[in-house]
Design a protein around this motif. Sequence first.
Motif, mmCIF file in Angstrom:
data_model
loop_
_atom_site.group_PDB
_atom_site.id
_atom_site.type_symbol
_atom_site.label_atom_id
_atom_site.label_comp_id
_atom_site.label_asym_id
_atom_site.label_seq_id
_atom_site.Cartn_x
_atom_site.Cartn_y
_atom_site.Cartn_z
ATOM 1 N N TYR A 65 -2.810 43.739 -3.270
ATOM 2 C CA TYR A 65 -2.436 42.397 -2.796
ATOM 3 C C TYR A 65 -3.092 41.313 -3.658
ATOM 4 C CZ TYR A 65 -0.327 44.483 1.352
ATOM 5 O OH TYR A 65 0.475 45.209 2.205
ATOM 6 N N ARG A 66 -4.342 41.555 -4.065
ATOM 7 C CA ARG A 66 -5.018 40.575 -4.922
ATOM 8 C C ARG A 66 -4.303 40.435 -6.266
ATOM 9 N NH1 ARG A 66 -9.453 42.915 -5.124
ATOM 10 N NH2 ARG A 66 -9.313 43.801 -7.217
ATOM 11 N N ALA A 67 -3.798 41.553 -6.790
ATOM 12 C CA ALA A 67 -3.124 41.546 -8.096
ATOM 13 C C ALA A 67 -1.791 40.810 -8.057
ATOM 14 C CB ALA A 67 -2.908 42.980 -8.569
ATOM 15 N N ARG A 68 -1.272 40.516 -6.876
ATOM 16 C CA ARG A 68 -0.054 39.716 -6.753
ATOM 17 C C ARG A 68 -0.399 38.279 -6.356
ATOM 18 N NH1 ARG A 68 3.473 44.310 -3.416
ATOM 19 N NH2 ARG A 68 1.906 45.921 -3.711
ATOM 20 N N ARG A 69 -1.402 38.151 -5.489
ATOM 21 C CA ARG A 69 -1.774 36.837 -4.948
ATOM 22 C C ARG A 69 -2.427 35.945 -5.998
ATOM 23 N NH1 ARG A 69 -5.175 38.813 -1.651
ATOM 24 N NH2 ARG A 69 -7.041 38.088 -2.732
ATOM 25 N N GLU A 70 -3.443 36.467 -6.675
ATOM 26 C CA GLU A 70 -4.198 35.638 -7.615
ATOM 27 C C GLU A 70 -3.388 35.228 -8.845
ATOM 28 O OE1 GLU A 70 -7.927 37.536 -8.391
ATOM 29 O OE2 GLU A 70 -8.710 37.074 -6.376
ATOM 30 N N PRO A 71 -2.578 36.117 -9.437
ATOM 31 C CA PRO A 71 -1.735 35.645 -10.549
ATOM 32 C C PRO A 71 -0.755 34.549 -10.144
ATOM 33 C CG PRO A 71 -1.927 38.026 -10.629
ATOM 34 C CD PRO A 71 -2.542 37.592 -9.331
ATOM 35 N N LEU A 72 -0.222 34.620 -8.926
ATOM 36 C CA LEU A 72 0.684 33.569 -8.478
ATOM 37 C C LEU A 72 -0.065 32.243 -8.332
ATOM 38 C CD1 LEU A 72 3.390 32.522 -7.482
ATOM 39 C CD2 LEU A 72 2.796 33.351 -5.184
ATOM 40 N N ILE A 73 -1.249 32.295 -7.725
ATOM 41 C CA ILE A 73 -2.041 31.070 -7.577
ATOM 42 C C ILE A 73 -2.409 30.511 -8.947
ATOM 43 C CG2 ILE A 73 -4.253 30.159 -6.749
ATOM 44 C CD1 ILE A 73 -4.049 32.167 -4.423
ATOM 45 N N GLY A 74 -2.772 31.394 -9.890
ATOM 46 C CA GLY A 74 -3.108 30.949 -11.232
ATOM 47 C C GLY A 74 -1.922 30.350 -11.958
ATOM 48 N N ALA A 75 -0.746 30.975 -11.816
ATOM 49 C CA ALA A 75 0.451 30.453 -12.465
ATOM 50 C C ALA A 75 0.823 29.087 -11.905
ATOM 51 C CB ALA A 75 1.615 31.432 -12.278
ATOM 52 N N SER A 122 -7.643 35.732 0.466
ATOM 53 C CA SER A 122 -7.589 37.135 0.880
ATOM 54 C C SER A 122 -6.248 37.405 1.550
ATOM 55 C CB SER A 122 -8.741 37.448 1.845
ATOM 56 O OG SER A 122 -8.679 36.616 3.007
ATOM 57 N N GLY A 123 -5.903 38.692 1.649
ATOM 58 C CA GLY A 123 -4.702 39.071 2.369
ATOM 59 C C GLY A 123 -3.445 39.024 1.538
ATOM 60 N N MET A 124 -2.307 38.835 2.226
ATOM 61 C CA MET A 124 -1.005 38.990 1.594
ATOM 62 C C MET A 124 -0.177 37.717 1.570
ATOM 63 S SD MET A 124 0.843 41.188 4.642
ATOM 64 C CE MET A 124 -0.428 42.449 4.547
ATOM 65 N N ASN A 125 -0.791 36.561 1.898
ATOM 66 C CA ASN A 125 -0.043 35.314 1.932
ATOM 67 C C ASN A 125 -0.662 34.257 1.023
ATOM 68 O OD1 ASN A 125 1.952 36.024 3.979
ATOM 69 N ND2 ASN A 125 0.231 36.029 5.409
ATOM 70 N N VAL A 126 0.187 33.360 0.512
ATOM 71 C CA VAL A 126 -0.241 32.196 -0.261
ATOM 72 C C VAL A 126 0.337 30.964 0.420
ATOM 73 C CG1 VAL A 126 -0.040 30.987 -2.470
ATOM 74 C CG2 VAL A 126 -0.458 33.456 -2.438
ATOM 75 N N TRP A 127 -0.512 29.969 0.620
ATOM 76 C CA TRP A 127 -0.151 28.731 1.327
ATOM 77 C C TRP A 127 -0.075 27.598 0.308
ATOM 78 C CZ3 TRP A 127 1.744 27.502 5.899
ATOM 79 C CH2 TRP A 127 1.527 26.255 6.461
ATOM 80 N N ILE A 128 1.079 26.928 0.265
ATOM 81 C CA ILE A 128 1.330 25.936 -0.785
ATOM 82 C C ILE A 128 1.689 24.594 -0.142
ATOM 83 C CG2 ILE A 128 2.722 25.402 -2.827
ATOM 84 C CD1 ILE A 128 3.370 28.466 -2.909
ATOM 85 N N PRO A 129 0.813 23.592 -0.202
ATOM 86 C CA PRO A 129 1.160 22.264 0.304
ATOM 87 C C PRO A 129 2.342 21.686 -0.464
ATOM 88 C CG PRO A 129 -1.213 22.465 -0.039
ATOM 89 C CD PRO A 129 -0.567 23.664 -0.693
ATOM 90 N N VAL A 130 3.241 21.030 0.258
ATOM 91 C CA VAL A 130 4.426 20.442 -0.367
ATOM 92 C C VAL A 130 4.668 19.063 0.233
ATOM 93 C CG1 VAL A 130 5.502 22.685 -0.806
ATOM 94 C CG2 VAL A 130 6.000 21.484 1.329
ATOM 95 N N PRO A 131 5.350 18.167 -0.505
ATOM 96 C CA PRO A 131 5.650 16.839 0.047
ATOM 97 C C PRO A 131 6.620 16.903 1.220
ATOM 98 C CG PRO A 131 5.926 16.881 -2.350
ATOM 99 C CD PRO A 131 5.772 18.297 -1.907
ATOM 100 N N ASP A 132 7.592 17.819 1.153
ATOM 101 C CA ASP A 132 8.614 17.939 2.198
ATOM 102 C C ASP A 132 9.023 19.400 2.271
ATOM 103 O OD1 ASP A 132 11.184 18.145 3.477
ATOM 104 O OD2 ASP A 132 11.363 15.976 3.320
#
Length: 443
Positions: free
Chosen positions: A350-360, A372-382
């Motif tokens: 899960y880290r090998a998918r999560r951290e590269p996405l956050i880095g990209a 940690s875990g299997m989710n990424v939270w991304i603030p957005v304007p709308d």
Amino acid sequence: MLGEYRIEGRGAAEIAADVERAVGAGQLRPGQALPPMRELATRLGVNPNTVAAAYRTLRERGVIETAGRRGSRVRPKPVTTGRDQLRVEVPPGARDLSTGNPDPALLPRLAPALAAAAEAEDRRPVLYGDDPVDPELARIARAELDADGVPEAPLTVASGSLDAIERVLAAHLRPGDAVAVEDPGWGSALDLMPALGLRTVPVTVDDDGPCPEDLARALAAGARALIVTTRAQNPTGAAVTAERAAALRAVLREHPQTLLIEDDHGHGIVDVPLHPLAGTTRHWAFLRSAAKAYGPDLRLAVLVGDPVTVDRVRGRQRLGPGWVSLLLQRAVAHLWAGGAVDRAAVAGSYRARREPLIGALARRGVEAHGRSGMNVWIPVPDETTAVARLLQSGWGVAPGARFRLAGPQAVRVTVSPLAPEDIEPLADAIEAAVRPSPARVYG
């Protein structure tokens, strides 16, 4: 006022049930106003107190809300429909990253464990009056809890994390009580509060867990309980650090009557250490479920807590389902003891998918969270626009409204289905989705 729908019923229970059925069927919509109590009582030919009792039941169930002279109306997010209805319809051909499910390839095979449990059952069938907790499961769980610094305490088993949370809340709180909850937080737990007639008090979450200042304000304002996720927080991936745990314990020591519920649902899929709060207050419960590591269909959570809390949970359980299937408990114990899940490998995957996405995303100037875990939270304007744009690009993500109370807008991406070659295209699509729309010029 109600369009074509006419509320029916003679007793308070009948009226409340009729409204709740109509909300669940979509015949009464979120935000729709209900008739004034006296008006409805006249039409139904009942005492106004009967309608008042029905509306009170509906408020406690989380179906309607009352705003003084503006009257009563269906809640914007009625518990009857639930936050899981705020799901995205992912069209054929698009990738669905909205579910929150674990990667099936990382789940263990269940057949050997279930076969071993069934053989034990054949040798000695479980009968009424038997111990409701499998001793091997209790032994394994207690050894790991000891290693993680969770205090020695009575242990029982519930049918998953949400069942455990509900039973602990019901053991101590009453309708109208306030509960401090993570914001953003687990949508099912947020739905549970109004279903129990409880009020939610949002506590902001950052990468290190609940913010102590917000928690202090919530408890000072009268919140009687706190629900906190220790690791792999859904939806943000937050994990409580040692420093944050110390600060939260300090706040809780100022409010020793607070009911503390800790959900360590990420046990088995994370590689960050646990820093428990358990034992800081008089009444507390710490729980671990099997869903994320061993499979969502294994509806089982181990719960430890102070003697009063566990005794009340066990007592109420006896009057309902009685116990969680010993066959299921033995299967989980077999998986747990036999190392069916390579925890380091699962957490690393899960880290090998999560951290590269956050880095990209960071390279593209897009903020994202997921310690940690299997989710990424991304603030957005709308988030409505972001979800729609991502769907057009072939990616389905979860709208933040499923997880927010008062917090800013965002989307949740579940990384479980991602392959390495998906990271850059997904990051490109997210960057485009959060970019402000170009201003239109009219001649």
